[in-house]
Enzyme design. Sequence first.
Site, PDB file in Angstrom:
ATOM      1  N   SER A 218      -4.286  19.775 -35.382  1.00 38.56           N
ATOM      2  CA  SER A 218      -4.902  20.952 -35.336  1.00 38.56           C
ATOM      3  C   SER A 218      -4.280  22.329 -34.619  1.00 38.56           C
ATOM      4  CB  SER A 218      -6.237  21.165 -35.058  1.00 38.56           C
ATOM      5  OG  SER A 218      -7.107  22.714 -35.088  1.00 38.56           O
TER       6      SER A 218
ATOM      7  N   LYS B 241      -3.640  21.726 -39.580  1.00 41.09           N
ATOM      8  CA  LYS B 241      -4.815  22.480 -40.384  1.00 41.09           C
ATOM      9  C   LYS B 241      -4.666  23.695 -39.455  1.00 41.09           C
ATOM     10  CE  LYS B 241      -9.577  21.755 -38.086  1.00 41.09           C
ATOM     11  NZ  LYS B 241     -10.351  21.295 -37.773  1.00 41.09           N
TER      12      LYS B 241
ATOM     13  N   LYS C 204      -6.239  27.263 -38.055  1.00 39.01           N
ATOM     14  CA  LYS C 204      -7.233  27.963 -37.878  1.00 39.01           C
ATOM     15  C   LYS C 204      -7.518  29.144 -38.121  1.00 39.01           C
ATOM     16  CE  LYS C 204      -9.686  25.032 -35.066  1.00 39.01           C
ATOM     17  NZ  LYS C 204     -11.316  24.928 -35.489  1.00 39.01           N
TER      18      LYS C 204
ATOM     19  N   ASP D 194      -8.954  25.888 -41.482  1.00 39.83           N
ATOM     20  CA  ASP D 194     -10.251  25.693 -41.035  1.00 39.83           C
ATOM     21  C   ASP D 194     -10.634  27.450 -40.190  1.00 39.83           C
ATOM     22  OD1 ASP D 194     -13.372  25.159 -39.992  1.00 39.83           O
ATOM     23  OD2 ASP D 194     -11.932  24.042 -38.151  1.00 39.83           O
TER      24      ASP D 194
ATOM     25  N   GLU E 239     -11.976  24.101 -44.504  1.00 42.99           N
ATOM     26  CA  GLU E 239     -13.163  24.234 -44.176  1.00 42.99           C
ATOM     27  C   GLU E 239     -14.728  24.976 -43.419  1.00 42.99           C
ATOM     28  OE1 GLU E 239     -11.677  21.592 -40.512  1.00 42.99           O
ATOM     29  OE2 GLU E 239     -13.750  21.844 -40.252  1.00 42.99           O
TER      30      GLU E 239
ATOM     31  N   ASP F 208     -18.394  21.337 -42.022  1.00 41.72           N
ATOM     32  CA  ASP F 208     -17.829  20.972 -41.163  1.00 41.72           C
ATOM     33  C   ASP F 208     -19.776  21.477 -39.939  1.00 41.72           C
ATOM     34  OD1 ASP F 208     -17.695  20.335 -38.555  1.00 41.72           O
ATOM     35  OD2 ASP F 208     -15.954  21.561 -38.136  1.00 41.72           O
TER      36      ASP F 208
ATOM     37  N   LYS G 272     -18.066  15.089 -36.833  1.00 34.20           N
ATOM     38  CA  LYS G 272     -17.403  14.939 -36.039  1.00 34.20           C
ATOM     39  C   LYS G 272     -18.960  14.362 -35.262  1.00 34.20           C
ATOM     40  CE  LYS G 272     -15.156  18.912 -35.393  1.00 34.20           C
ATOM     41  NZ  LYS G 272     -15.225  20.499 -35.477  1.00 34.20           N
TER      42      LYS G 272
HETATM   43 MG    MG Z   1     -14.372  22.874 -38.015  1.00 33.51          MG
END
Ligand code: MG
Length: 389
Positions: free
Chosen positions: A146, A172, A174, A199, A224, A249, A273
């Site tokens: 990430s 991934k 952000k 995400d 996400e 998520d 998670k």
């Molecule tokens: Mg997330």
Amino acid sequence: MQSITVKHIRLHPIAMTLVERLRTSFGEEPFKAAVLVELETDNGIVGWGESSAEINPGYSYETVGTALHVLSEFLVPLLLGKTINDATEVPALLDSVRGHPLAKHALEAAVWDALAKANGVSLAEAFARHLPPEHKPKGYATVGVSIGIQPSVEATLVIIEKRLGQGYERIKLKIKPDWDVQLAAGVRAKYPDIKMMLDANSAYTLADVEHLKQFDEFNLLMIEQPLGYNDIYEHSKLQPQLKTPICLDESIHSANDFRLALDLGACRILNLKPARVSGYTESLEIYRLCVENNIPLWIGGLLETGVGRAANLAFASLPGVTLPCDISATDRYYNPDITEPPFVLGEHSRIAAPTAPGIGVEVQRARVDTAVQRWRTEYPYRTMYNVVL
Ligand code: MG
């Protein structure tokens, strides 16, 4: 199965220096904080769990302060002296306390570890015992990396190049509303074929639907959590309008939340998670739902130390976890971590799951002490809460 009786539980609030900080749509923390749970049985077996709460109520409403309060005053007393045959008994023991999944997860994880050690099995094997026989652990998790919000597309490309060079096969990124389409376009221009996802950490609203449709041209694995952190309904209105699969998520706190999301068509992929859903018992139920409904599943991360990461790797080695997970090698996060040996990225973007009993890594007491001292020195709150050490 050998049972355990809980004799002592100690809480260690820690502050860890990150190799690289992670900037998301809701900001950045100065260091990685957590509360480690050390559970000792009457036979002297020690189990470890991690509450990966942050300093601020950002990703979750829980903080290190709330975790210490709720654990020490309410949750720990519910387990002391209890004889436990199976870690899946823990949620019922903690049921009188509502909410606080990250705190509950730490206690449950410590019980999973202690019970697995008492029975001489790895955590991956302990999890698999609660699944049909064909769900044997693979021995490894396929992982990605990430990348936080960077100052420019060029800076992001430099990090992507480094990560691909290290062997990570899924990237991934952000994003936030003023940092999204130009980023995805810039990365796709240089890397047309890499496995890539975005995400949003709830940075958009349903009013942004036309804007979000632009992502469909970038061949993303998924986007996400684009909408509200507790929302399922509006995601169910957005998903049919996007070709890109939505992965939830923050919104999914339980198997029931996930059933609702599936029923409404709010997502096509799940980021699980285990801490967010209060532990591995609830995670196993969600895992079964994903298998039954053919939903691609992956395991996310909360920048866990080696304690939390080892257990998540064990869960991520189950065969129903079908997409690359946010569990990177240790050198991406900490130098050193509080456990040994470090997790190393292997071929095909994989990290081996520990095979020794329990979490399968050794907690380094001196490093825990150093991290507790750092928490005390760097203490980020205005009020000093009484903590149990
Ligand atoms: Mg997330």
